[in-house]
Design an enzyme around this catalytic site. Structure first.
Site, PDB file in Angstrom:
ATOM      1  CE  LYS A  70      -3.779   2.529   0.536  1.00  0.00           C
ATOM      2  NZ  LYS A  70      -3.389   3.749   1.224  1.00  0.00           N
ATOM      3  CD  GLU A 102      -2.958   8.270  -3.850  1.00  0.00           C
ATOM      4  OE1 GLU A 102      -2.834   9.123  -2.945  1.00  0.00           O
ATOM      5  OE2 GLU A 102      -3.560   7.191  -3.696  1.00  0.00           O
TER       6      GLU A 102
END
Length: 291
Positions: free
Chosen positions: A164, A171
């Site tokens: 993550k 991102e």
């Protein structure tokens, strides 16, 4: 199955609802009594039948540590704790060791989906022993998006949060690229409708994505982002990604530059950071600063 869920904020509250919609029982605890089903961790543990699964969804660091410390004294051998917050992967290894000393299992789970997860499902990356993952599997199945993709047993303890973390680093870089392109388009006289240029990219281009869709949504709400201050926070995972890259001698020029660009927003009203702030608000409900 039954699940204890600790932390019922923006993410946790929606996760409770999605798991319940899948037919499972969720008993939730939050420090805000208006959100809670029970009013202490002891009451939550007592309400669950063993072997228990308790999902922790609180801020990383001291709040997570305090919660796990308390659960370690309340749970029994064979129970499992899932940390679904944004903890650093090195903390996962520590928590797993502390809980294992009492016979309690541990699974770390990176969760992506933001405020849209209730309806769309959450992308899940989890790490831990197969035995402990199996006990929590019905919850993972309830939270993930429909279809085959969207969830992965990434590896050993720490693998979920590490995956993550890398996701969030990517991102950062993707948002930075959209933001830089947006600022350049806004700067030139020849382009008279930047919002519609962004909208035109949503179909048939190689840069189409959900982030692009959210950028268009943000521009529909505030065409030139005039209402926003060019300031964007970093959650910490971008920093951890860069630190891990240094530790493993892996070059991450784009992700590193995107992190440093956010630091630049601390110094002045950076136009690009208006788009970064708008995107973070769109997908995660993160607060923005207005002028």
């Amino acid at each position: 199955m039954e699940l204890g869920l600790v932390g019922l904020g923006k993410m946790g509250g929606n996760m409770r609802e999605r798991i319940r919609r899948a037919g499972h029982t969720v008993i939730g605890y939050d420090r805000n009594p208006d959100l809670a089903d029970v009013h202490s961790l002891k009451e939550l543990v007592d309400a669950l039948q063993g072997p228990r699964v308790v999902w922790v969804m609180v801020p990383a660091g001291a709040p997570t540590q305090a919660t796990i410390d308390e659960l370690a004294e309340l749970l029994e051998p064979g129970d499992v704790v899932v940390d679904g917050g944004n903890s650093r992967w090195t903390d996962d290894e520590k928590h797993a060791e502390e809980l294992a000393a009492k016979g309690i299992g541990f699974v770390d789970c990176g969760v992506s989906g933001g405020v849209w997860g209730l309806e769309n499902g959450y992308a899940l990356m989890y790490g831990g022993d197969a035995e402990n993952v199996t006990k929590a599997q019905p919850v993972f199945d309830a939270l993930k998006p429909k279809g085959e993709a969207g969830a992965v047993h990434a590896g050993k303890v720490g693998a979920g949060h590490f995956a993550k973390m890398v996701h969030n680093g990517i991102e950062y870089a993707m948002m930075q690229a959209y933001a830089e392109g947006w600022e350049l388009l806004e700067k030139v006289d020849s382009v008279t409708d930047v919002r519609e240029v962004f909208r035109s990219w949503q179909e048939g281009t190689v840069i189409r994505s959900w982030l692009l869709d959210l950028a268009v949504d943000a521009l529909d709400e505030d065409e030139h982002l005039d209402k926003l201050r060019g300031f964007a926070q970093d959650s910490g995972e971008g920093r951890w990604t860069v630190e891990a890259a240094i530790d493993h001698a892996v070059p991450l020029p784009a992700i590193t530059a995107s992190l440093f660009a956010r630091f630049a927003s601390r110094q002045d009203d950076a136009p690009q950071m208006k788009m970064i702030a708008a995107l973070r608000n769109q997908f995660g409900g993160h607060a923005v600063e207005t002028k």
